[in-house]
Write an enzyme that holds these catalytic residues in place. Structure first.
Site, PDB file in Angstrom:
ATOM      1  N   GLU A 523     -38.493  26.659 -54.591  1.00 56.01           N
ATOM      2  CA  GLU A 523     -38.272  26.502 -53.138  1.00 56.01           C
ATOM      3  C   GLU A 523     -37.435  27.649 -52.586  1.00 56.01           C
ATOM      4  O   GLU A 523     -37.720  28.181 -51.519  1.00 56.01           O
ATOM      5  CB  GLU A 523     -37.621  25.153 -52.824  1.00 56.01           C
ATOM      6  CG  GLU A 523     -38.443  23.927 -53.229  1.00 56.01           C
ATOM      7  CD  GLU A 523     -39.880  23.955 -52.763  1.00 56.01           C
ATOM      8  OE1 GLU A 523     -40.189  24.639 -51.766  1.00 56.01           O
ATOM      9  OE2 GLU A 523     -40.729  23.311 -53.409  1.00 56.01           O
ATOM     10  N   ASP A 587     -43.464  30.299 -57.912  1.00 48.42           N
ATOM     11  CA  ASP A 587     -43.416  29.823 -59.305  1.00 48.42           C
ATOM     12  C   ASP A 587     -42.772  30.856 -60.222  1.00 48.42           C
ATOM     13  O   ASP A 587     -41.920  30.540 -61.050  1.00 48.42           O
ATOM     14  CB  ASP A 587     -44.846  29.547 -59.820  1.00 48.42           C
ATOM     15  CG  ASP A 587     -45.360  28.186 -59.382  1.00 48.42           C
ATOM     16  OD1 ASP A 587     -44.561  27.369 -58.885  1.00 48.42           O
ATOM     17  OD2 ASP A 587     -46.578  27.931 -59.552  1.00 48.42           O
TER      18      ASP A 587
HETATM   19 ZN   LIG Z   1     -44.222  25.918 -52.988  1.00 42.17          ZN
END
Ligand SMILES: [Zn+2]
Length: 690
Positions: A523, A587
């Protein structure tokens, strides 16, 4: 309400096309699902070589252990927690229903919303009568000049026809809430579903037209007429699809931001009488607005002009009925599932009614139900543990920015300014939403749904012209997901995801950094992904990069886009590297940050293994635990139809590729597992942004 605007970037598709999915903790009746521990040795296939296929090594037995339940399109960690917590919410709504609390209280509303939804005998008995007032309005449409009022009426009930009017933070002035108007009105997931020419897409379109005809038949149309009308509705929607923005385009904030005066917007779609429509939507008066998809509206105008009134009425009727199918007699509900569940995602059975009514209550009264949920299932120590991890990850990002060699000191100052301004929101909102103006009746399933939707529309529209409320959440507390909002510059972790396997208090730090640490890092990195990086510390769309740094950044994100484009999602279908670039960057960056944070934590000294889980983890190194924890976030089992839909519409790569894409880019992984350069999980060429 929005289809896929870049409001926020979330962690996972979970179980719906938007970001939401619920969660919770144990409750009666939850036998089918149990928590999966952070370190799940049973899911591993230790006969696989981690350097050849790390997903297989970490998750190779998961599909065998967790066959996809007949009522789900997939099964993974998110689905497990979702199911588990839906059962928790079930306990709460049943209790509220049995309490028969005083009218007007949140408890009464939750109880009655849920029990009216459950009362299928009453729903069947009333037939389509509760829809009759709206059907009569549609039948009374005798001139296209009367469309603005009718479309506003339906849009206020969140029936997605023709367009979508709401509010948003101004991309270029994050302190203000403005009106926005967007494309809408497609029954298929997005534009390319109308335009692709492969056999599977053609077949799906045939099935969609048959579905439209079936709904019209259920509304009382003669079979032949229904079939003819359905084809004409398809023609109308295809015209709208051709002028709609696609999923890749809509990721770019510049392409979905066009401030116009209401007068000049109105001229692009005269048939809509925009001033009248906005007023009938119940909006505060406005002089300007963001026209999200400007090319759409002239095409909408033409499509309406070119379509006869009978077809327009049929289009409105079919979407009205489909939108409320769950609150209509069983045949409507089954027809809706047959297309959107069975055909589109390959799911054989519909979810039990109680689950869907629990989810509907979360959707209609999310912060009332969420308040009960956090009281019972979210403890201060869970919040404190998460906050500690968030602070560690933020510190790691500071360190990462200091150490990267491709960014100039000038841009680094700006990046750190942005990092320091990120607001951390954990668990639930500090101030709960007030539902006192929402009326929920004990015996009115459909009316309750309509009023809850209108309440939500009013809530959004009332923001226009008011200061931005930075305490607000876009997800309800039991949601198994997380998000970054570029206009708010905040990271948000609902209580619902702060449970095993994502956060497991019995697992080691290394495992938890691989699980929830990677989620937090993901995030945070969204603030610095290919689109998030276009927003500054205050949340304004404003370029803070030097041209040279921006070029280097784009080369690096380009490497990620090309890399993932080589991956096969399902059958013949490759991952769309451009669509998934933000998520893939998040990621990769997220794991990098979690790794840096773990190294600092380990430097403080290794804590004694006290739980049985920690003792079993001690057989592998902390570095291996970390990568294993990460990979096991994404253990999954999907239906091919569902995978196909995800690959074509969703900005996230398929679960198993989220593992591969990250480990191949981390030399630390190769080192942890002793992989040799050139092995599949340790390629010579790799990518790195953050
Ligand atoms: Zn995301």
């Amino acid at each position: 309400m929005r289809q896929s605007m870049l409001a926020s970037a979330c962690l996972s598709i979970a179980l719906s096309l938007t970001c939401a999915a619920q969660s919770g903790a144990p409750a009666a009746g939850a036998q089918r699902f149990t928590p999966i521990p952070g370190y799940d040795a049973s899911a591993m296939d230790t006969s696989a070589d981690p350097c050849v296929d790390f997903y297989q090594y970490a998750c190779g037995n998961f599909a065998k252990l967790h066959p996809i339940p007949a009522d789900l399109p997939e099964f993974d960690q998110f689905a497990n927690l979702f199911e588990f917590n839906t059962a928790a919410l079930h306990g709460l709504v049943e209790k509220a229903a049995a309490a028969h609390a005083a009218p007007g209280t949140n408890e009464q509303k939750i109880g009655d919303y849920y029990s009216s939804c459950m009362d299928t005998d009453a729903i069947d008995k009333r037939g389509i009568a509760p829809l009759q007032p709206d059907l009569a309005l549609i039948a009374a449409l005798q001139s296209k000049h009367d469309l603005p009022a009718l479309v506003a009426h339906l849009n206020r009930e969140s029936v997605e026809v023709f367009l979508d009017y709401s509010s948003q933070q101004d991309f270029k002035d994050a302190s203000r809430e403005i009106a926005s108007i967007d494309q809408s009105g497609l029954g298929l997931p997005e534009k390319d579903y109308y335009l692709r020419t492969d056999a599977k897409s053609e077949e799906l379109r045939k099935q969609y037209v048959a579905h439209l005809a079936n709904v019209l038949k259920l509304l009382g149309d003669a079979p032949d007429a229904a079939t003819a009308e359905a084809q004409k509705i398809m023609d109308l929607e295809t015209a709208l699809a051709k002028a709609s923005q696609g999923v890749v385009e809509r990721r770019d904030p510049e392409k979905i931001y066009h401030m116009m005066t209401l007068t000049s917007f109105a001229a692009t779609v005269p048939i809509l009488d925009a001033a009248k429509y906005v007023q009938l939507m119940g909006s505060p008066s406005i002089t300007d607005l963001n026209v999200v998809a400007p090319d759409f509206f002239p095409a909408l105008n033409k499509a309406i002009e070119d379509t006869d009134l009978d077809t327009i009425r049929a289009y409105l009727r079919v979407h009205l009925a489909d939108s409320f199918s769950m609150r209509l007699p069983r045949a409507f509900d089954e027809e809706h599932f047959d297309f959107y569940g069975r055909k589109l995602t390959g799911t054989p059975e519909q979810e039990a009614r109680w689950k869907r009514c629990v989810q509907a209550t979360d959707s209609g009264l999310g912060e009332a139900l969420g308040q009960l949920y956090v009281e019972k299932y979210f403890t201060p120590d869970m919040k404190a543990a998460t906050l500690r991890e968030v602070h560690d990850i933020e510190a790691a990002m500071g360190k990462d920015i200091d150490e990267i060699d491709w960014m100039s000191p000038e841009t680094k100052v700006k990046a750190k300014e942005k990092l320091q301004a990120v607001a951390d929101k954990i668990g639930y909102p500090d101030k709960w939403r007030d539902y006192s103006k929402l009326e929920i009746r004990p015996d009115d399933a459909l009316g309750n749904s309509m009023r809850a939707r209108a309440f939500q529309v009013d809530y959004q529209l009332n923001k226009i012209g008011k200061p931005v409320n930075r305490q607000e959440w876009d997800m309800t507390p039991p949601t198994v997901n997380a998000y970054y909002d570029p206009s708010m510059n905040d990271i948000n972790f609902p209580a619902g995801i702060l449970l095993p396997a994502f956060y497991d208090k019995d697992a080691t730090d290394a495992t938890n950094f691989g699980h929830i640490g990677a989620v937090v890092g993901h995030e945070l990195t969204h603030g610095f992904d290919d689109q998030g990086a276009k927003f500054d510390a205050k949340g304004n769309l404003h370029d803070w990069w030097t041209p040279e740094d921006e070029k280097k950044f784009e080369q690096r994100t380009g490497c990620i886009a090309d890399e993932y484009s080589q991956f096969t999602a399902v059958d013949d279908l490759k991952v769309n590297g451009k669509l998934t670039l933000g998520e893939n960057t998040a990621d990769n960056g997220g794991m990098r940050l979690a790794w840096i944070a773990l190294m600092s934590r380990l430097a403080e000294g290794k804590p004694q293994a006290t739980t049985a889980e920690q003792k079993s983890e001690a057989s592998i190194t902390p570095e291996q635990q970390f990568f294993l924890g990460f990979a096991q976030n994404w253990c999954s089992n999907e239906r091919p139809e569902f995978l196909r839909m995800i690959a074509q519409t969703d900005p996230h790569s398929p679960d198993r590729l989220r593992v591969r894409g990250v480990v191949v880019n981390m030399p630390e992984f190769a080192h942890a597992f002793g992989c040799k350069a050139g092995q599949p999980m340790a390629p010579v060429k790799s990518c790195r942004v953050w």
